[in-house]
Scaffold this motif. Structure first.
Motif, PDB file in Angstrom:
ATOM      1  N   ASN A 119       0.967  -1.269  -0.242  1.00 44.63           N
ATOM      2  CA  ASN A 119      -0.339   0.136  -0.306  1.00 44.63           C
ATOM      3  C   ASN A 119       1.000   0.966   0.036  1.00 44.63           C
ATOM      4  O   ASN A 119       0.378   2.225  -0.672  1.00 44.63           O
ATOM      5  CB  ASN A 119      -0.518  -0.098   0.959  1.00 44.63           C
ATOM      6  N   LYS A 120       1.897   1.210   0.502  1.00 42.38           N
ATOM      7  CA  LYS A 120       2.801   3.017   0.494  1.00 42.38           C
ATOM      8  C   LYS A 120       3.871   2.551  -0.020  1.00 42.38           C
ATOM      9  O   LYS A 120       3.961   3.836  -1.042  1.00 42.38           O
ATOM     10  CB  LYS A 120       3.983   2.248   2.287  1.00 42.38           C
ATOM     11  N   THR A 121       4.300   1.396  -1.484  1.00 41.10           N
ATOM     12  CA  THR A 121       5.152   1.999  -2.101  1.00 41.10           C
ATOM     13  C   THR A 121       4.482   1.147  -3.068  1.00 41.10           C
ATOM     14  O   THR A 121       5.311   1.252  -4.465  1.00 41.10           O
ATOM     15  CB  THR A 121       6.556   0.622  -1.754  1.00 41.10           C
ATOM     16  N   GLY A 122       3.757   0.157  -3.717  1.00 40.49           N
ATOM     17  CA  GLY A 122       3.717  -0.993  -4.425  1.00 40.49           C
ATOM     18  C   GLY A 122       4.408  -2.064  -5.210  1.00 40.49           C
ATOM     19  O   GLY A 122       4.210  -2.645  -5.936  1.00 40.49           O
ATOM     20  N   ILE A 123       4.839  -1.855  -3.643  1.00 39.59           N
ATOM     21  CA  ILE A 123       5.898  -3.282  -4.360  1.00 39.59           C
ATOM     22  C   ILE A 123       5.188  -4.515  -3.975  1.00 39.59           C
ATOM     23  O   ILE A 123       5.025  -4.874  -2.588  1.00 39.59           O
ATOM     24  CB  ILE A 123       7.339  -3.326  -3.175  1.00 39.59           C
ATOM     25  N   GLU A 124       5.445  -5.610  -4.691  1.00 40.37           N
ATOM     26  CA  GLU A 124       4.874  -7.047  -3.951  1.00 40.37           C
ATOM     27  C   GLU A 124       5.990  -7.935  -3.389  1.00 40.37           C
ATOM     28  O   GLU A 124       7.181  -8.001  -3.114  1.00 40.37           O
ATOM     29  CB  GLU A 124       4.271  -7.193  -5.336  1.00 40.37           C
ATOM     30  N   THR A 125       5.863  -8.326  -2.734  1.00 41.97           N
ATOM     31  CA  THR A 125       6.278  -9.290  -1.180  1.00 41.97           C
ATOM     32  C   THR A 125       5.914 -11.041  -1.919  1.00 41.97           C
ATOM     33  O   THR A 125       5.237 -11.532  -2.319  1.00 41.97           O
ATOM     34  CB  THR A 125       6.583  -9.624  -0.111  1.00 41.97           C
ATOM     35  N   VAL A 126       6.929 -12.279  -1.115  1.00 40.18           N
ATOM     36  CA  VAL A 126       6.768 -13.400  -1.312  1.00 40.18           C
ATOM     37  C   VAL A 126       7.145 -13.633  -0.062  1.00 40.18           C
ATOM     38  O   VAL A 126       7.942 -13.651   0.604  1.00 40.18           O
ATOM     39  CB  VAL A 126       7.448 -13.862  -1.760  1.00 40.18           C
ATOM     40  N   LEU A 127       6.644 -14.229   0.817  1.00 40.53           N
ATOM     41  CA  LEU A 127       6.415 -14.696   1.720  1.00 40.53           C
ATOM     42  C   LEU A 127       7.701 -16.214   2.129  1.00 40.53           C
ATOM     43  O   LEU A 127       7.611 -16.945   1.366  1.00 40.53           O
ATOM     44  CB  LEU A 127       5.664 -15.002   3.580  1.00 40.53           C
ATOM     45  N   CYS A 128       8.655 -16.739   2.600  1.00 43.61           N
ATOM     46  CA  CYS A 128       9.721 -17.256   2.999  1.00 43.61           C
ATOM     47  C   CYS A 128       9.859 -18.019   4.249  1.00 43.61           C
ATOM     48  O   CYS A 128       9.994 -17.630   5.465  1.00 43.61           O
ATOM     49  CB  CYS A 128      11.237 -17.378   2.685  1.00 43.61           C
ATOM     50  N   PRO A 129       8.737 -19.110   4.389  1.00 45.05           N
ATOM     51  CA  PRO A 129       9.172 -19.484   5.970  1.00 45.05           C
ATOM     52  C   PRO A 129      10.573 -20.140   6.609  1.00 45.05           C
ATOM     53  O   PRO A 129      10.864 -20.888   5.326  1.00 45.05           O
ATOM     54  CB  PRO A 129       7.576 -20.422   5.669  1.00 45.05           C
ATOM     55  N   TYR A 130      11.058 -19.898   7.801  1.00 43.13           N
ATOM     56  CA  TYR A 130      11.879 -21.004   7.433  1.00 43.13           C
ATOM     57  C   TYR A 130      11.740 -21.744   9.351  1.00 43.13           C
ATOM     58  O   TYR A 130      11.375 -21.152  10.255  1.00 43.13           O
ATOM     59  CB  TYR A 130      13.259 -19.591   7.973  1.00 43.13           C
TER      60      TYR A 130
END
Length: 290
Positions: free
Chosen positions: A28-39
Motif C-alpha cells: 500500500n505504501k510503495t506498490g512493491i509486491e512481496t513473497v513470504l519465505c518460512p524458515y
C-alpha cells in the motif's frame, strides 16, 4: 519488483501474521509486491537475509509478558551485516488447539517456549499434570494433532483456521495486554530504504560490550545518554559467551541516530565500550489483528 521476506514458519505463526501485515502495508505504501519465505527458526530467518537468500526478515524481539527473545538478540549480534528497518507491535492472543473433547483428555501440550511461558498460569490452573513440550514454533506440531487426540498445541486462532483445526479454549494467555514487538531486518548495504518516514526515525537500537567488569563500567556509557537528554526505552544484558560474568548490553533509544545529540552520544560512547554496534534507526507501527 518483488521483495522476499523470511519469517519463522510453518505458516500460521505469529511471525507470519506480523509479516502478512507488513507485506500489506508495504504494497500500500510503495506498490512493491512481496513473497513470504518460512524458515524453521528465528536464527535461520536472519541468516537468510545475511546470506542474501531473502531481502528482509521479520523476527520477534520482545514480548510484554516474557521479555526479550534471546535468539533474535544473540543472532543479530553475531551477524555483522544486518540493520533494523522498522518495528511492528502486535497483540498476541493464544488459543488451545486440540481434537480432545475436553481438558481432561489432554496429556501433552506443544508450543514455542515463549507461548508456553505466556500461558504458564493458565496451564498450572487448568492442566497442572500435562507434559509441556517446547517446539521451534507455535505451528510446528499442529499437523500431528489429528493422529494424537491426547495432544494440544498453543497457537493463534488464525493458525487453527489455516489448518482447519478445533479450538478447545480461547484467550489462554495469562495477561490480556499481551503484545510482541517484531523487527523488520535487511542487509546494512541494501540499496532500498523506504521504511523510515521523511520526518526521520523515532528509535535507534544499539549494543555494546564493556572493556572490563569493574565498578562504573555500565554507568559511564549510560551517563552519556542521560547527559544529552536521550531516553532509553529498553536495556537488556546477554552473556558474551566468552567468560562467565561478561555481558553485552542491548539498548533501545528514543531518538534518531541522525540527530546531533545521538551523533555526539555515539562518539562519546566509543570511549567507554569495547565493541559498539548500531543495529539501525527505525519507526514503530502498531498491528491490528488479522
Amino acid at each position: 519488483m518483488t521483495t522476499s521476506i523470511a519469517h519463522l514458519g510453518p505458516p500460521g505463526t505469529y511471525a507470519e501474521q506480523a509479516t502478512v501485515f507488513y507485506a500489506n502495508w508495504l504494497v500500500n505504501k510503495t506498490g512493491i509486491e512481496t513473497v513470504l519465505c518460512p524458515y524453521p527458526s528465528i536464527a535461520q530467518s536472519l541468516q537468510a537475509v545475511a546470506q542474501e537468500q531473502t531481502q528482509l526478515a521479520v523476527v520477534p524481539v520482545e514480548n510484554s509478558i516474557e521479555g526479550s527473545v534471546t535468539m533474535t538478540m544473540d543472532t543479530l549480534w553475531q551477524l555483522e551485516s544486518l540493520r533494523i528497518q522498522l518495528a511492528l507491535v502486535m497483540p498476541i492472543a493464544h488459543t488451545l488447539i486440540s481434537y480432545a473433547t475436553d481438558l481432561d483428555g489432554i496429556k501433552t501440550v506443544y508450543s514455542h517456549p515463549q507461548a508456553l511461558a505466556q500461558c504458564q498460569g493458565w496451564l498450572e490452573m487448568f492442566l497442572p499434570s500435562v507434559q509441556l513440550i517446547p517446539t521451534n514454533s507455535t505451528t510446528e506440531s499442529l499437523q500431528q494433532l489429528e493422529s494424537n487426540r491426547t495432544a494440544a498445541v498453543i497457537a493463534s486462532s488464525r493458525a487453527a483456521q489455516l489448518y482447519n483445526l478445533p479450538i478447545l479454549a480461547n484467550g489462554i494467555n495469562d495477561y490480556p495486554e499481551n503484545c510482541t514487538r517484531f523487527w523488520v531486518v535487511s542487509k546494512a548495504d541494501a540499496d532500498t530504504n523506504y521504511y523510515i518516514s521523511s520526518a526521520g526515525a523515532s528509535h535507534t537500537s544499539i549494543a555494546f560490550s564493556v572493556p572490563k567488569n569493574v565498578p562504573g563500567a555500565l554507568l559511564k556509557p549510560l551517563q552519556v545518554f542521560a547527559q544529552l537528554g536521550i531516553n532509553l526505552s529498553r536495556i537488556e544484558s546477554r552473556p558474551t559467551k566468552r567468560s562467565l560474568g561478561e555481558y553485552l548490553f542491548f539498548v533501545d533509544l528514543e531518538s534518531d541516530v541522525a540527530t546531533p545529540q545521538m551523533k555526539s552520544a555515539l562518539a562519546d560512547l566509543s570511549s567507554y565500550t569495547e565493541i559498539l554496534k548500531i543495529f539501525g534507526a527505525y519507526n514503530v507501527l502498531s498491528i491490528s489483528p488479522l
